[in-house]
Enzyme design. Structure first.
Site, PDB file in Angstrom:
ATOM      1  N   SER A 103      -1.975   3.100   4.177  1.00 29.23           N
ATOM      2  CA  SER A 103      -2.718   3.597   5.336  1.00 29.23           C
ATOM      3  C   SER A 103      -4.198   3.321   5.068  1.00 29.23           C
ATOM      4  O   SER A 103      -4.571   3.063   3.918  1.00 29.23           O
ATOM      5  CB  SER A 103      -2.481   5.107   5.461  1.00 29.23           C
ATOM      6  OG  SER A 103      -3.503   5.726   6.215  1.00 29.23           O
ATOM      7  N   TYR A 105      -2.240  14.030   2.312  1.00 30.89           N
ATOM      8  CA  TYR A 105      -1.739  12.738   2.836  1.00 30.89           C
ATOM      9  C   TYR A 105      -2.558  11.601   2.217  1.00 30.89           C
ATOM     10  O   TYR A 105      -2.003  10.583   1.785  1.00 30.89           O
ATOM     11  CB  TYR A 105      -1.850  12.741   4.362  1.00 30.89           C
ATOM     12  CG  TYR A 105      -1.413  11.453   5.045  1.00 30.89           C
ATOM     13  CD1 TYR A 105      -0.077  11.227   5.348  1.00 30.89           C
ATOM     14  CD2 TYR A 105      -2.343  10.474   5.415  1.00 30.89           C
ATOM     15  CE1 TYR A 105       0.330  10.058   5.985  1.00 30.89           C
ATOM     16  CE2 TYR A 105      -1.957   9.315   6.049  1.00 30.89           C
ATOM     17  CZ  TYR A 105      -0.618   9.103   6.340  1.00 30.89           C
ATOM     18  OH  TYR A 105      -0.227   7.941   6.970  1.00 30.89           O
TER      19      TYR A 105
HETATM   20  P1  NDP Z   1       6.972   8.376  12.784  1.00 34.88           P
HETATM   21  O1  NDP Z   1       6.869   9.843  12.525  1.00 34.88           O
HETATM   22  O2  NDP Z   1       6.836   7.883  14.192  1.00 34.88           O
HETATM   23  O3  NDP Z   1       8.352   7.830  12.170  1.00 34.88           O
HETATM   24  C1  NDP Z   1       8.753   8.196  10.875  1.00 34.88           C
HETATM   25  C2  NDP Z   1      10.138   7.652  10.613  1.00 34.88           C
HETATM   26  O4  NDP Z   1      10.516   8.011   9.272  1.00 34.88           O
HETATM   27  C3  NDP Z   1      11.208   8.203  11.522  1.00 34.88           C
HETATM   28  O5  NDP Z   1      12.152   7.178  11.775  1.00 34.88           O
HETATM   29  C4  NDP Z   1      11.840   9.329  10.695  1.00 34.88           C
HETATM   30  O6  NDP Z   1      13.161   9.572  11.134  1.00 34.88           O
HETATM   31  C5  NDP Z   1      11.769   8.712   9.292  1.00 34.88           C
HETATM   32  N1  NDP Z   1      11.742   9.667   8.188  1.00 34.88           N
HETATM   33  C6  NDP Z   1      10.905  10.702   7.996  1.00 34.88           C
HETATM   34  N2  NDP Z   1      11.198  11.331   6.838  1.00 34.88           N
HETATM   35  C7  NDP Z   1      12.225  10.650   6.279  1.00 34.88           C
HETATM   36  C8  NDP Z   1      12.977  10.800   5.081  1.00 34.88           C
HETATM   37  N3  NDP Z   1      12.716  11.805   4.217  1.00 34.88           N
HETATM   38  N4  NDP Z   1      13.980   9.941   4.805  1.00 34.88           N
HETATM   39  C9  NDP Z   1      14.261   8.922   5.665  1.00 34.88           C
HETATM   40  N5  NDP Z   1      13.572   8.726   6.820  1.00 34.88           N
HETATM   41  C10 NDP Z   1      12.576   9.583   7.112  1.00 34.88           C
HETATM   42  O7  NDP Z   1       5.881   7.695  11.822  1.00 34.88           O
HETATM   43  P2  NDP Z   1       5.004   6.359  11.992  1.00 34.88           P
HETATM   44  O8  NDP Z   1       5.823   5.256  12.539  1.00 34.88           O
HETATM   45  O9  NDP Z   1       3.722   6.697  12.638  1.00 34.88           O
HETATM   46  O10 NDP Z   1       4.652   6.074  10.463  1.00 34.88           O
HETATM   47  C11 NDP Z   1       5.449   5.254   9.626  1.00 34.88           C
HETATM   48  C12 NDP Z   1       4.695   5.000   8.328  1.00 34.88           C
HETATM   49  O11 NDP Z   1       3.444   4.391   8.614  1.00 34.88           O
HETATM   50  C13 NDP Z   1       4.393   6.254   7.509  1.00 34.88           C
HETATM   51  O12 NDP Z   1       4.495   5.954   6.126  1.00 34.88           O
HETATM   52  C14 NDP Z   1       2.955   6.547   7.867  1.00 34.88           C
HETATM   53  O13 NDP Z   1       2.295   7.287   6.861  1.00 34.88           O
HETATM   54  C15 NDP Z   1       2.395   5.144   8.003  1.00 34.88           C
HETATM   55  N6  NDP Z   1       1.190   5.040   8.810  1.00 34.88           N
HETATM   56  C16 NDP Z   1       1.189   5.355  10.144  1.00 34.88           C
HETATM   57  C17 NDP Z   1       0.039   5.180  10.893  1.00 34.88           C
HETATM   58  C18 NDP Z   1      -0.023   5.423  12.364  1.00 34.88           C
HETATM   59  O14 NDP Z   1      -1.089   5.201  12.941  1.00 34.88           O
HETATM   60  N7  NDP Z   1       1.047   5.858  13.000  1.00 34.88           N
HETATM   61  C19 NDP Z   1      -1.207   4.712  10.260  1.00 34.88           C
HETATM   62  C20 NDP Z   1      -1.079   4.425   8.870  1.00 34.88           C
HETATM   63  C21 NDP Z   1       0.072   4.569   8.185  1.00 34.88           C
HETATM   64  P3  NDP Z   1      13.910  11.002  10.860  1.00 34.88           P
HETATM   65  O15 NDP Z   1      12.905  12.074  11.157  1.00 34.88           O
HETATM   66  O16 NDP Z   1      15.087  10.996  11.775  1.00 34.88           O
HETATM   67  O17 NDP Z   1      14.320  10.969   9.422  1.00 34.88           O
END
Ligand code: NDP
Length: 255
Positions: free
Chosen positions: A146, A159
């Site tokens: 990130s 975070y």
């Molecule tokens: P979302 O919250 O939209 O999606 C997260 C996904 O991860 C979901 O599919 C969720 O599904 C899954 N998930 C969460 N916890 C677990 C777990 N313990 N095991 C397996 N799956 C899991 O997040 P984003 O798409 O926004 O973010 C994705 C990544 O990108 C993260 O690492 C985030 O830190 C990073 N990021 C995001 C940014 C942004 O602007 N959005 C910016 C910078 C980095 P479920 O809950 O069903 O398990």
């Protein structure tokens, strides 16, 4: 004719946390470049629906439901995928969480949860997949960092600590595994409109600040992460290792 350097035909990719958001966009992007993809999340219904969306578009997609914080489940599922679907050529460690609170009031259980998901999750999946990749002498691991791998903001210090750890875990994986033919790199996204960021997207004051703070003057669109992922997943990056690629509209380049 598209360059074979970026061709992912015949490759199998596992993307953690890909039932929505950035993970789903990256899975679709790799599929568009020829890869078969394994989607993951904790919720079977959500993961299955995401797989269906890709299959409807004629892509090869599979579901693998596990929690990245559960090391035994991760190892067992990765062994199952290898045996039942095929060798994993590409792993994207994308599953991640956010939790916001002033640091002096930050709940300890949320600190633990963030580290278990954002850092230990990448370690568990990276280790389980690398054990297979090392035997084959090749493989690509992409960790999702990130802009917080580099920069802090109020209320998200834990975070920020997890994403700094991802940058250095990427370097550590490279130090241990590059000699076995693996490339391990990170993508560090700026601000993208996803469910994780819904509170920020809905906050007009934050959006105005973000647009001013980002040299490109806007939020990112998740599809704009696909190019970086295809590059790092393909032969095009065969001598790129331990690198963190910022895809942030210039945010980390400027104050
Ligand atoms: P979302 O919250 O939209 O999606 C997260 C996904 O991860 C979901 O599919 C969720 O599904 C899954 N998930 C969460 N916890 C677990 C777990 N313990 N095991 C397996 N799956 C899991 O997040 P984003 O798409 O926004 O973010 C994705 C990544 O990108 C993260 O690492 C985030 O830190 C990073 N990021 C995001 C940014 C942004 O602007 N959005 C910016 C910078 C980095 P479920 O809950 O069903 O398990």
């Amino acid at each position: 004719m598209p360059s074979p350097l970026f061709d992912l035909a015949g490759r199998l990719a596992l993307i953690t946390g890909s039932s929505q958001g950035i993970g789903f966009a990256l899975a679709r992007g790799l599929a568009e470049h020829g890869a078969a993809v394994v989607l993951n999340g904790r919720d079977a219904g959500k993961t299955g629906a995401a797989v269906e969306k890709l299959r409807e578009a004629d892509f090869s997609a599979h579901a693998s439901v596990f929690d990245v914080t559960d090391s035994r489940a991760v190892a067992a599922e990765i062994d199952r995928i290898e045996a039942a679907i095929g060798p994993i050529d590409i792993l994207i460690n994308n599953a991640g969480l956010q939790f916001r609170a002033p640091l002096e009031d930050f709940p300890e259980e949320q600190w633990e949860r963030l580290f278990r998901t954002n850092v230990s999750g990448a370690f568990h999946a990276g280790k389980a997949v690398a054990r297979h990749m090392i035997g084959r002498g090749r493989g690509k691991i992409i960790n999702i960092g990130s802009v917080q791998s580099e920069l802090a903001r109020p209320n998200i210090a834990p975070y920020t600590a997890t994403k700094g750890a991802i940058r250095n875990l990427t370097r550590g994986m490279c130090a241990d595994w590059a000699r076995h033919g693996l490339q391990i790199n990170a993508i560090a996204p700026g601000y993208f409109r996803t469910e994780m960021n819904q509170a920020l997207v809905d906050n007009a004051e934050f959006s105005a600040w973000l647009e001013k703070r980002t040299p490109a003057g806007r939020w990112g669109n998740v599809d704009e992460l696909i190019g970086a992922a295809v590059f790092l997943a393909s032969d095009a990056s065969s001598f790129v290792n331990g690198h963190t690629l910022y895809v942030d509209g210039g945010m980390t380049a400027s104050v």
